[in-house]
Design an enzyme around this catalytic site. Structure first.
Site, PDB file in Angstrom:
ATOM      1  N   ALA A   1      40.898  10.346 -28.035  1.00  0.00           N
ATOM      2  CA  ALA A   1      41.239  10.942 -29.332  1.00  0.00           C
ATOM      3  C   ALA A   1      41.770   9.938 -30.375  1.00  0.00           C
ATOM      4  O   ALA A   1      41.215   9.844 -31.474  1.00  0.00           O
ATOM      5  CB  ALA A   1      42.208  12.098 -29.112  1.00  0.00           C
TER       6      ALA A   1
ATOM      7  N   GLN B   1      35.430   8.478 -16.751  1.00  0.00           N
ATOM      8  CA  GLN B   1      36.402   7.670 -17.509  1.00  0.00           C
ATOM      9  C   GLN B   1      37.512   7.144 -16.601  1.00  0.00           C
ATOM     10  O   GLN B   1      38.079   6.087 -16.850  1.00  0.00           O
ATOM     11  CB  GLN B   1      37.032   8.487 -18.640  1.00  0.00           C
ATOM     12  CG  GLN B   1      36.118   8.801 -19.799  1.00  0.00           C
ATOM     13  CD  GLN B   1      35.428  10.135 -19.648  1.00  0.00           C
ATOM     14  OE1 GLN B   1      35.199  10.603 -18.537  1.00  0.00           O
ATOM     15  NE2 GLN B   1      35.066  10.759 -20.751  1.00  0.00           N
TER      16      GLN B   1
ATOM     17  N   ASP C   1      43.510  15.797 -26.476  1.00  0.00           N
ATOM     18  CA  ASP C   1      42.620  15.684 -27.640  1.00  0.00           C
ATOM     19  C   ASP C   1      43.050  16.584 -28.785  1.00  0.00           C
ATOM     20  O   ASP C   1      42.722  16.332 -29.939  1.00  0.00           O
ATOM     21  CB  ASP C   1      41.182  16.009 -27.237  1.00  0.00           C
ATOM     22  CG  ASP C   1      40.666  14.921 -26.329  1.00  0.00           C
ATOM     23  OD1 ASP C   1      40.918  15.004 -25.112  1.00  0.00           O
ATOM     24  OD2 ASP C   1      40.058  13.971 -26.833  1.00  0.00           O
TER      25      ASP C   1
ATOM     26  N   ASN D   1      42.261  18.906 -23.219  1.00  0.00           N
ATOM     27  CA  ASN D   1      42.054  17.530 -22.709  1.00  0.00           C
ATOM     28  C   ASN D   1      40.780  17.533 -21.873  1.00  0.00           C
ATOM     29  O   ASN D   1      40.124  18.577 -21.709  1.00  0.00           O
ATOM     30  CB  ASN D   1      43.273  17.060 -21.896  1.00  0.00           C
ATOM     31  CG  ASN D   1      43.225  15.566 -21.611  1.00  0.00           C
ATOM     32  OD1 ASN D   1      42.940  14.763 -22.499  1.00  0.00           O
ATOM     33  ND2 ASN D   1      43.454  15.170 -20.369  1.00  0.00           N
TER      34      ASN D   1
HETATM   35  O1  MRU Z   1      35.419  12.426 -23.937  1.00  0.00           O
HETATM   36  P1  MRU Z   1      36.524  11.428 -24.111  1.00  0.00           P
HETATM   37  O2  MRU Z   1      36.412  10.263 -23.194  1.00  0.00           O
HETATM   38  O3  MRU Z   1      36.695  11.034 -25.562  1.00  0.00           O
HETATM   39  O4  MRU Z   1      37.824  12.232 -23.695  1.00  0.00           O
HETATM   40  C1  MRU Z   1      39.059  11.576 -23.732  1.00  0.00           C
HETATM   41  C2  MRU Z   1      40.177  12.400 -23.204  1.00  0.00           C
HETATM   42  O5  MRU Z   1      40.020  13.540 -22.852  1.00  0.00           O
HETATM   43  C3  MRU Z   1      41.540  11.761 -23.236  1.00  0.00           C
HETATM   44  O6  MRU Z   1      42.307  12.215 -22.178  1.00  0.00           O
HETATM   45  C4  MRU Z   1      42.225  12.150 -24.550  1.00  0.00           C
HETATM   46  O7  MRU Z   1      41.417  11.783 -25.638  1.00  0.00           O
HETATM   47  C5  MRU Z   1      43.533  11.539 -24.702  1.00  0.00           C
HETATM   48  S1  MRU Z   1      43.344   9.841 -25.090  1.00  0.00           S
HETATM   49  C6  MRU Z   1      44.728   9.054 -25.462  1.00  0.00           C
END
Ligand code: MRU
Length: 346
Positions: free
Chosen positions: A47, A195, A236, A246
């Site tokens: 995010a 991730q 997010d 999230n």
């Molecule tokens: O799909 P992504 O990789 O953008 O999702 C990211 C997440 O869900 C993270 O946990 C969230 O953005 C917090 S990041 C500091």
């Protein structure tokens, strides 16, 4: 140390997170459409990092605008902003950063177009630099919740790679580690985009923070065996009542944590709080390509033509969250009142 997203000579340079951990490749984006595509395609993700990239996309787009006066500039800039806003729907930081850039354009409409463009470049750089400072503050606030020798479970990547640097959930873990608390981490691999396996495992290993990788379906077993003391995740978008969106799978982890009486903490900057969102039911959940589910590393794992769903995020109800950690302080239920107090702070 790697740089996630950087402003360099009127371009935006980003590490290609799709290639990590096997290749460390930096891509240079010279136009806003390229930045938008990079956000959509997950070159940059997480995010706060998406917010920073979008701000830089706005600045690059602004530099390319040819306009005689502010009205003409403003119409063309709105198109740039709309294009960037159409990339990913869930992380509110994207819209927060774009709105901040629009606000700066409007507040500086008296400047010459050349100066206005430079003002927007400065704002994008500030959003980047502020994010690192915010994460460090959040880290220090959250580290107080973690005890010495604790093992923390995290889901997805809410680390330096998901921000301009330092991280949100991993920032809390980093700060605890820097405070000598000797914390260890279990990283969920985070299907389908991995991730956790690709990014969290990589960045913690680079930082010498002890990390053990598990598949998502192992978390319950680890909790039952008493191997996890707390969960810390990023977010997010937080609704005003404390419901938390999230990465898909977070909700399941929160239920497991509650069942096993393990504290479940969420770390996110105040820019991730959406006070206009009454509760989590209104948060748009991104649906991604089915190929992310049917294929691993480019290899098909599921039968051709199979029906697939791929929601990229889920919503954890506020009642499963023990505390929300922000740069302005730690909030516990009732969250709405707590958030209001945060926003009243300077
Ligand atoms: O799909 P992504 O990789 O953008 O999702 C990211 C997440 O869900 C993270 O946990 C969230 O953005 C917090 S990041 C500091």
């Amino acid at each position: 140390m790697f740089k996630v997203v950087e402003w360099k000579k009127n371009t935006c340079v980003m590490i290609d997170q799709r290639l990590l951990p096997t290749k460390e490749v930096y891509n240079t984006y010279k136009d806003y459409k390229g930045v938008a595509k990079a956000i959509k395609d997950m070159v940059v993700r997480g995010a706060p990092a998406i917010g920073v990239a979008a701000a830089m996309g706005c600045a690059i787009g602004a530099l390319d605008i040819k306009a005689k006066d502010f009205d003409e500039f403003s119409k063309k800039f709105a198109k740039v902003c709309d294009h960037l806003a159409g990339t990913r729907p869930t992380a509110v930081n994207l819209f927060w950063a774009i709105e901040r850039m629009k606000g700066v354009a409007e507040a500086n409409k008296g400047l010459t177009i050349a100066k206005l463009k430079q003002r927007l470049v400065k704002e994008a750089k500030d959003i980047h630099d502020d994010d690192i400072e915010i994460n460090k503050k959040m880290g220090r606030n959250g580290a107080k919740l973690l005890k010495k020798d604790w093992t923390i479970l995290t889901h997805c990547n809410a680390g330096a790679l998901a921000t301009a640097g330092y991280g949100t959930a991993l920032g809390v873990i980093r700060a605890a580690s820097e405070a000598g608390k000797n914390v260890k981490v279990f990283a969920d691999e985070t299907r389908p985009f991995l991730q956790g396996a690709r990014l969290t495992a990589w960045e913690l290993k680079e930082d010498n923070i002890p990390v053990t990788l598990i598949t998502d379906n192992m978390a319950a077993h680890m909790m039952q065996k008493g191997m996890i003391d707390a969960v810390v995740v990023g977010t997010d978008r937080m609704a005003s009542n404390g419901d938390v969106a999230n990465k898909i799978g977070t909700y399941g982890v929160a239920i497991l944590a509650r069942y096993h009486k393990i504290p479940f903490y969420v770390a996110g900057p105040t820019s991730t709080i959406d006070m206009d969102m009454k509760d989590g039911s209104g948060i748009p959940i991104e649906e991604r390509k089915t190929r992310e589910v049917t294929h691993i590393g480019g290899k098909r794992m599921a039968p051709e033509g199979i029906d697939v769903l791929n929601p990229a995020f889920d919503v954890t109800p506020a009642k499963l969250v023990n505390a929300i950690i922000t740069e302005k302080g730690v909030v516990t239920a009732p969250y709405k009142a707590g958030f209001k107090k945060l926003f009243a702070k300077k």
